[in-house]
Design an enzyme around this catalytic site. Structure first.
Site, PDB file in Angstrom:
ATOM      1  N   CYS A 152       0.938  -1.115   0.043  1.00  0.00           N
ATOM      2  CA  CYS A 152      -0.028  -0.043  -0.093  1.00  0.00           C
ATOM      3  C   CYS A 152       0.907   1.230   0.022  1.00  0.00           C
ATOM      4  O   CYS A 152       1.674   1.380  -0.784  1.00  0.00           O
ATOM      5  CB  CYS A 152      -1.011  -0.160   1.267  1.00  0.00           C
ATOM      6  SG  CYS A 152      -2.501   1.128   0.906  1.00  0.00           S
ATOM      7  N   HIS A 202      -4.258  -4.040  -0.758  1.00  0.00           N
ATOM      8  CA  HIS A 202      -4.031  -4.735   0.608  1.00  0.00           C
ATOM      9  C   HIS A 202      -4.017  -6.336   0.442  1.00  0.00           C
ATOM     10  O   HIS A 202      -5.181  -6.923   0.630  1.00  0.00           O
ATOM     11  CB  HIS A 202      -5.221  -4.270   1.636  1.00  0.00           C
ATOM     12  CG  HIS A 202      -4.831  -2.664   2.094  1.00  0.00           C
ATOM     13  ND1 HIS A 202      -4.044  -2.532   3.085  1.00  0.00           N
ATOM     14  CD2 HIS A 202      -5.303  -1.606   1.585  1.00  0.00           C
ATOM     15  CE1 HIS A 202      -3.918  -1.277   3.362  1.00  0.00           C
ATOM     16  NE2 HIS A 202      -4.542  -0.777   2.427  1.00  0.00           N
ATOM     17  N   GLU A 259      -3.602  -8.346   2.736  1.00  0.00           N
ATOM     18  CA  GLU A 259      -3.994  -8.822   3.728  1.00  0.00           C
ATOM     19  C   GLU A 259      -5.672  -8.774   4.031  1.00  0.00           C
ATOM     20  O   GLU A 259      -6.246  -9.422   5.005  1.00  0.00           O
ATOM     21  CB  GLU A 259      -3.366  -8.234   5.252  1.00  0.00           C
ATOM     22  CG  GLU A 259      -3.623  -6.861   5.638  1.00  0.00           C
ATOM     23  CD  GLU A 259      -3.245  -5.725   4.571  1.00  0.00           C
ATOM     24  OE1 GLU A 259      -3.558  -4.547   5.025  1.00  0.00           O
ATOM     25  OE2 GLU A 259      -2.353  -6.110   3.694  1.00  0.00           O
TER      26      GLU A 259
END
Length: 198
Positions: A77, A169, A171
């Site tokens: 990011c 992202h 995650e």
């Protein structure tokens, strides 16, 4: 051991959980000795480019990261954007590890670029929906491995030598995101086809 750089910005514990879910040991650190001892370094980040660079420089992390020549550095990011030469967000220099600039997203669609988007690699649409949230982007260049179409081409994965950037992202992107992160942790995208299809 993977060192996740802690410079006070970003949801770093989510990144740590994702890395551990993939079976790797990971520590949160800003200590030079731990960063130098790690096999791989992750630079996460959420927020404003200028604030992030100030925090990195105050901790002396810029010099530490620039001195790493023998192991991958993965920016996620804002962390991806920090790897570049310069950003229009604050008109400030980055780490200068990947050539290029960070500029405002120029699209007829709403900004920030927020939500799920497929990736394009080698002009082929991939069935990899991943989660974005950002208002600035890297410029398209020879370092782009995959990008998203959002009224403009937005680099989503970049790689220059052992420096890897992931704009979305991973995650927060479910199994697709974890698979992409795992490929980055295993050495990147320059010699392999990006992400096997689900």
């Amino acid at each position: 051991m993977i060192a996740i750089i802690d410079y006070g910005l970003g949801n770093i514990r989510n990144v740590q959980r994702a890395v551990k879910h993939l079976g790797y040991d990971a520590i949160l650190t800003d200590k030079q000795s731990e960063i130098e001892a790690a096999e791989l370094v992750i630079l996460p980040g959420v927020g404003h480019f200028k604030d992030a660079m100030r925090a990195i420089e105050e901790r002396g992390l810029d010099a530490i990261l620039k001195a790493i020549h023998d192991k991958p550095i993965i920016g996620i990011c804002l962390g991806m954007q920090l790897l570049f030469d310069w950003s229009a967000e604050g008109d400030v220099a980055g780490l200068k590890l990947i050539p290029g600039k960070i500029v405002p997203i120029d699209t007829p669609y709403p900004v920030p670029h927020l939500g799920w988007n497929n990736l394009v690699s080698n002009q082929q649409q991939l069935t990899h929906d991943v989660y974005f949230v950002h208002s600035y982007q890297a410029e398209m260049s020879q370092f782009v491995v995959a990008y998203a179409e959002y009224g403009a081409q937005i680099p989503a994965i970049v790689q220059h030598r052992h420096y890897i950037g992931i704009q979305f992202h991973p995650e927060k992107s479910g199994e697709n995101g974890l698979a992409i992160l795992n490929q980055a942790l295993k050495g990147g995208f320059l010699n392999d086809q990006i992400m096997a299809s689900n």
